[in-house]
Scaffold this motif. Structure first.
Motif, PDB file in Angstrom:
ATOM      1  N   LYS A 197      28.111  -7.576 -54.913  1.00 42.30           N
ATOM      2  CA  LYS A 197      28.255  -9.304 -54.554  1.00 42.30           C
ATOM      3  C   LYS A 197      26.613 -10.340 -54.377  1.00 42.30           C
ATOM      4  CE  LYS A 197      33.433  -7.955 -53.645  1.00 42.30           C
ATOM      5  NZ  LYS A 197      34.233  -8.564 -52.562  1.00 42.30           N
ATOM      6  N   SER A 198      27.090 -11.569 -54.388  1.00 40.09           N
ATOM      7  CA  SER A 198      26.273 -12.061 -53.959  1.00 40.09           C
ATOM      8  C   SER A 198      27.160 -13.640 -54.639  1.00 40.09           C
ATOM      9  CB  SER A 198      24.758 -11.965 -55.457  1.00 40.09           C
ATOM     10  OG  SER A 198      23.676 -13.376 -53.976  1.00 40.09           O
ATOM     11  N   ASP A 199      27.167 -13.914 -52.754  1.00 38.71           N
ATOM     12  CA  ASP A 199      28.241 -15.420 -53.439  1.00 38.71           C
ATOM     13  C   ASP A 199      26.891 -16.727 -52.527  1.00 38.71           C
ATOM     14  OD1 ASP A 199      29.846 -17.516 -52.786  1.00 38.71           O
ATOM     15  OD2 ASP A 199      31.046 -15.504 -51.535  1.00 38.71           O
ATOM     16  N   LYS A 200      27.132 -17.641 -53.271  1.00 40.79           N
ATOM     17  CA  LYS A 200      26.303 -18.765 -53.167  1.00 40.79           C
ATOM     18  C   LYS A 200      27.401 -19.758 -51.890  1.00 40.79           C
ATOM     19  CE  LYS A 200      23.311 -22.586 -54.623  1.00 40.79           C
ATOM     20  NZ  LYS A 200      22.764 -22.421 -56.197  1.00 40.79           N
ATOM     21  N   GLY A 201      28.420 -19.526 -52.428  1.00 33.66           N
ATOM     22  CA  GLY A 201      29.043 -20.578 -51.476  1.00 33.66           C
ATOM     23  C   GLY A 201      29.435 -21.618 -52.493  1.00 33.66           C
ATOM     24  N   ALA A 202      28.413 -22.084 -53.306  1.00 36.72           N
ATOM     25  CA  ALA A 202      28.419 -23.146 -54.085  1.00 36.72           C
ATOM     26  C   ALA A 202      28.261 -22.691 -55.736  1.00 36.72           C
ATOM     27  CB  ALA A 202      27.308 -23.868 -53.789  1.00 36.72           C
ATOM     28  N   ARG A 203      28.274 -23.976 -56.534  1.00 33.09           N
ATOM     29  CA  ARG A 203      28.008 -23.293 -58.343  1.00 33.09           C
ATOM     30  C   ARG A 203      27.136 -23.405 -58.202  1.00 33.09           C
ATOM     31  NH1 ARG A 203      29.489 -28.042 -60.416  1.00 33.09           N
ATOM     32  NH2 ARG A 203      31.948 -27.801 -60.125  1.00 33.09           N
ATOM     33  N   TRP A 204      26.798 -21.926 -59.531  1.00 31.36           N
ATOM     34  CA  TRP A 204      25.449 -21.974 -59.596  1.00 31.36           C
ATOM     35  C   TRP A 204      24.733 -22.174 -59.981  1.00 31.36           C
ATOM     36  CZ3 TRP A 204      22.417 -17.690 -57.103  1.00 31.36           C
ATOM     37  CH2 TRP A 204      23.573 -16.863 -56.572  1.00 31.36           C
ATOM     38  N   GLN A 205      23.449 -22.854 -60.311  1.00 26.13           N
ATOM     39  CA  GLN A 205      22.518 -23.271 -61.410  1.00 26.13           C
ATOM     40  C   GLN A 205      22.137 -22.231 -62.243  1.00 26.13           C
ATOM     41  OE1 GLN A 205      22.495 -26.858 -61.475  1.00 26.13           O
ATOM     42  NE2 GLN A 205      23.672 -26.797 -59.477  1.00 26.13           N
ATOM     43  N   PRO A 206      21.959 -22.573 -63.904  1.00 27.91           N
ATOM     44  CA  PRO A 206      21.577 -22.038 -64.634  1.00 27.91           C
ATOM     45  C   PRO A 206      20.464 -21.005 -64.397  1.00 27.91           C
ATOM     46  CG  PRO A 206      22.645 -23.317 -65.957  1.00 27.91           C
ATOM     47  CD  PRO A 206      22.388 -23.965 -64.716  1.00 27.91           C
ATOM     48  N   ALA A 207      19.466 -21.725 -63.919  1.00 31.24           N
ATOM     49  CA  ALA A 207      18.295 -21.047 -63.428  1.00 31.24           C
ATOM     50  C   ALA A 207      18.097 -20.237 -62.339  1.00 31.24           C
ATOM     51  CB  ALA A 207      16.846 -21.955 -63.399  1.00 31.24           C
ATOM     52  N   GLU A 208      19.294 -20.560 -61.152  1.00 32.23           N
ATOM     53  CA  GLU A 208      18.844 -19.143 -60.359  1.00 32.23           C
ATOM     54  C   GLU A 208      19.933 -17.861 -60.755  1.00 32.23           C
ATOM     55  OE1 GLU A 208      20.194 -22.287 -56.868  1.00 32.23           O
ATOM     56  OE2 GLU A 208      21.638 -21.869 -57.714  1.00 32.23           O
ATOM     57  N   LEU A 209      20.244 -18.043 -61.392  1.00 29.37           N
ATOM     58  CA  LEU A 209      21.108 -16.507 -62.078  1.00 29.37           C
ATOM     59  C   LEU A 209      19.935 -15.387 -62.251  1.00 29.37           C
ATOM     60  CD1 LEU A 209      24.210 -18.383 -63.537  1.00 29.37           C
ATOM     61  CD2 LEU A 209      24.002 -16.878 -61.410  1.00 29.37           C
ATOM     62  N   GLY A 210      19.024 -15.823 -63.246  1.00 29.11           N
ATOM     63  CA  GLY A 210      17.639 -14.393 -62.834  1.00 29.11           C
ATOM     64  C   GLY A 210      17.447 -13.123 -61.791  1.00 29.11           C
ATOM     65  N   ALA A 211      17.455 -14.295 -61.032  1.00 31.91           N
ATOM     66  CA  ALA A 211      16.970 -13.329 -59.717  1.00 31.91           C
ATOM     67  C   ALA A 211      18.682 -12.800 -59.290  1.00 31.91           C
ATOM     68  CB  ALA A 211      16.232 -14.407 -58.676  1.00 31.91           C
ATOM     69  N   ALA A 212      19.715 -13.798 -58.851  1.00 29.24           N
ATOM     70  CA  ALA A 212      20.498 -13.174 -58.782  1.00 29.24           C
ATOM     71  C   ALA A 212      21.237 -11.459 -59.167  1.00 29.24           C
ATOM     72  CB  ALA A 212      21.774 -14.329 -59.181  1.00 29.24           C
ATOM     73  N   VAL A 213      21.097 -11.977 -60.261  1.00 30.28           N
ATOM     74  CA  VAL A 213      21.697 -10.733 -61.143  1.00 30.28           C
ATOM     75  C   VAL A 213      20.719  -9.566 -61.025  1.00 30.28           C
ATOM     76  CG1 VAL A 213      21.678 -10.057 -63.240  1.00 30.28           C
ATOM     77  CG2 VAL A 213      22.839 -12.507 -62.936  1.00 30.28           C
ATOM     78  N   GLY A 214      19.366  -9.774 -61.183  1.00 27.01           N
ATOM     79  CA  GLY A 214      17.957  -8.823 -60.458  1.00 27.01           C
ATOM     80  C   GLY A 214      18.852  -8.127 -59.253  1.00 27.01           C
ATOM     81  N   ASP A 215      19.380  -9.161 -58.711  1.00 21.51           N
ATOM     82  CA  ASP A 215      19.770  -8.362 -56.921  1.00 21.51           C
ATOM     83  C   ASP A 215      20.363  -7.553 -57.508  1.00 21.51           C
ATOM     84  OD1 ASP A 215      19.752  -8.005 -53.878  1.00 21.51           O
ATOM     85  OD2 ASP A 215      21.471  -9.350 -54.771  1.00 21.51           O
ATOM     86  N   LEU A 216      21.001  -8.255 -58.358  1.00 17.53           N
ATOM     87  CA  LEU A 216      22.887  -6.689 -58.201  1.00 17.53           C
ATOM     88  C   LEU A 216      22.475  -5.903 -59.081  1.00 17.53           C
ATOM     89  CD1 LEU A 216      25.906 -10.049 -59.220  1.00 17.53           C
ATOM     90  CD2 LEU A 216      25.089  -9.062 -57.167  1.00 17.53           C
ATOM     91  N   LEU A 217      21.344  -6.143 -60.196  1.00 19.00           N
ATOM     92  CA  LEU A 217      21.618  -4.645 -60.790  1.00 19.00           C
ATOM     93  C   LEU A 217      20.769  -3.660 -59.516  1.00 19.00           C
ATOM     94  CD1 LEU A 217      19.766  -6.619 -63.809  1.00 19.00           C
ATOM     95  CD2 LEU A 217      21.870  -5.097 -63.481  1.00 19.00           C
ATOM     96  N   ALA A 218      19.504  -4.379 -59.254  1.00 15.98           N
ATOM     97  CA  ALA A 218      19.044  -3.667 -57.930  1.00 15.98           C
ATOM     98  C   ALA A 218      19.444  -2.807 -57.369  1.00 15.98           C
ATOM     99  CB  ALA A 218      17.715  -3.983 -57.234  1.00 15.98           C
ATOM    100  N   ARG A 219      20.526  -3.406 -56.691  1.00 16.02           N
ATOM    101  CA  ARG A 219      21.776  -3.010 -55.496  1.00 16.02           C
ATOM    102  C   ARG A 219      23.239  -1.541 -55.927  1.00 16.02           C
ATOM    103  NH1 ARG A 219      24.081  -6.833 -52.606  1.00 16.02           N
ATOM    104  NH2 ARG A 219      23.713  -8.303 -54.329  1.00 16.02           N
ATOM    105  N   ALA A 220      23.948  -1.968 -58.315  1.00 17.11           N
ATOM    106  CA  ALA A 220      24.185  -1.319 -58.874  1.00 17.11           C
ATOM    107  C   ALA A 220      24.166   0.190 -58.772  1.00 17.11           C
ATOM    108  CB  ALA A 220      24.780  -2.036 -59.852  1.00 17.11           C
ATOM    109  N   THR A 221      25.147   0.720 -58.915  1.00 13.02           N
ATOM    110  CA  THR A 221      25.142   2.108 -59.696  1.00 13.02           C
ATOM    111  C   THR A 221      24.994   2.043 -60.749  1.00 13.02           C
ATOM    112  OG1 THR A 221      26.232   3.328 -57.412  1.00 13.02           O
ATOM    113  CG2 THR A 221      26.048   4.221 -59.809  1.00 13.02           C
ATOM    114  N   ALA A 222      24.182   2.663 -61.796  1.00 16.62           N
ATOM    115  CA  ALA A 222      23.604   2.421 -62.678  1.00 16.62           C
ATOM    116  C   ALA A 222      24.733   3.113 -63.957  1.00 16.62           C
ATOM    117  CB  ALA A 222      22.115   3.705 -63.606  1.00 16.62           C
TER     118      ALA A 222
END
Length: 291
Positions: A259-284
């Motif tokens: 999970k990655s919880d910003k505690g506020a609404r995400w901006q579209p431009a922020e989500l590339g890095a956030a999803v990249g972090d989730l992918l790095a931590r997720a089980t394939a």
């Protein structure tokens, strides 16, 4: 004493393949077996095998995809044996094509047989068992559904079949959560065996060996179905089993991952890095079959 003595088990698609193996195994363990198949002669032939081995069986060719005709299966079972204790939803078909080549009929036929076919008998029996439980009777009932590796991981050329089998996996979870209070368990299995549905696609891989252990013999899956239909499995609910040869496993389904919880609404431009972090931590995920 058999594991299913005095228990009545309805098995759909039991005129051949896995369903036949389940019917023979349940009959050998003392169950009254209702052998349902759209091919009447096939259902009768399996019943004859069960009776020849000293068991009890009843043939049915009623349509499992309509409540009215499914009710006839239940009524016949109750008239012959007094009650139904387990349902094995096994019947299925394939209409394999790449996704862009599927027709409406390819989609609708598979959904009708798999999803409606899993709904009708289970719905009728669950109502019957629930009402009996509310009336004070002790219920020890089983719904055993059939998913597939295609439903768990996907399968190239089988998007309709995979979607239906994934739906059955989710249906099982909901049935287990809703019906457990009445003494009804719901579990599913994803079997791998040599059947009429697999022989064309996997003919070479699944062909019987000239000697030694026949890994893809449908009879290898049957003992798990017998056990799930028995009174011994009352503590198991909402589980997905995979079975092939001498192997059984319990599938680990969808669950919330990193999970990655910003505690506020995400901006579209922020989500590339956030999803990249989730992918790095997720089980394939497991690979899609055929990919």
């Amino acid at each position: 004493m058999g594991l299913c003595d005095a228990r009545t088990v309805i098995i759909t698609g039991a005129g051949g393949g896995l369903g036949r193996a389940y019917a023979l195994a349940c009959g050998a363990e003392g169950a009254n077996v209702v052998v349902n198949d759209i091919r009447r002669e096939a259902a009768e032939a399996v019943c004859a095998e069960i009776r020849a081995a000293g068991g009890t069986a009843l043939a049915s060719d009623d349509d499992i995809t309509q409540l009215a005709t499914a009710q006839r299966i239940v009524d016949a079972a109750v008239a012959a044996f007094g009650e139904v204790h387990a349902l094995v939803n096994n019947a299925g078909i394939c209409r394999d094509r790449m996704f862009v080549s599927l027709t409406e009929a390819d989609w609708d036929d598979v959904m009708r047989v798999h999803l409606r076919g899993h709904f009708c008998l289970a719905n009728l029996l669950a109502r019957r068992w629930r009402d009996a439980a509310k009336a004070g009777q002790k219920i020890d009932a089983r719904i055993i559904n059939t998913s597939s590796g295609a439903g768990l991981q996907g399968s190239v050329g089988q998007s309709n079949y995979a979607a239906a089998k994934a739906g059955i996996a989710a249906l099982t979870l909901v049935q287990a959560a809703e019906l457990g209070r009445y003494g009804i368990t719901a579990n599913a299995l994803a079997p791998a065996a040599r059947t009429g549905m697999t022989e064309q696609v996997f003919a070479d891989m699944m062909k019987a060996p000239s000697d030694g252990f026949d890994y893809y013999d449908p009879a290898n899956v049957a003992p798990l179905v017998v056990w799930l239909a028995s009174a011994e499995s009352a503590h198991v609910n909402g589980r997905m089993f995979e079975a092939a040869g001498g192997m059984i496993s319990m599938a680990d389904g969808w669950r919330t991952g990193p999970k990655s919880d910003k505690g506020a609404r995400w901006q579209p431009a922020e989500l590339g890095a956030a999803v990249g972090d989730l992918l790095a931590r997720a089980t394939a995920p497991q690979a899609v079959y055929g990919a």
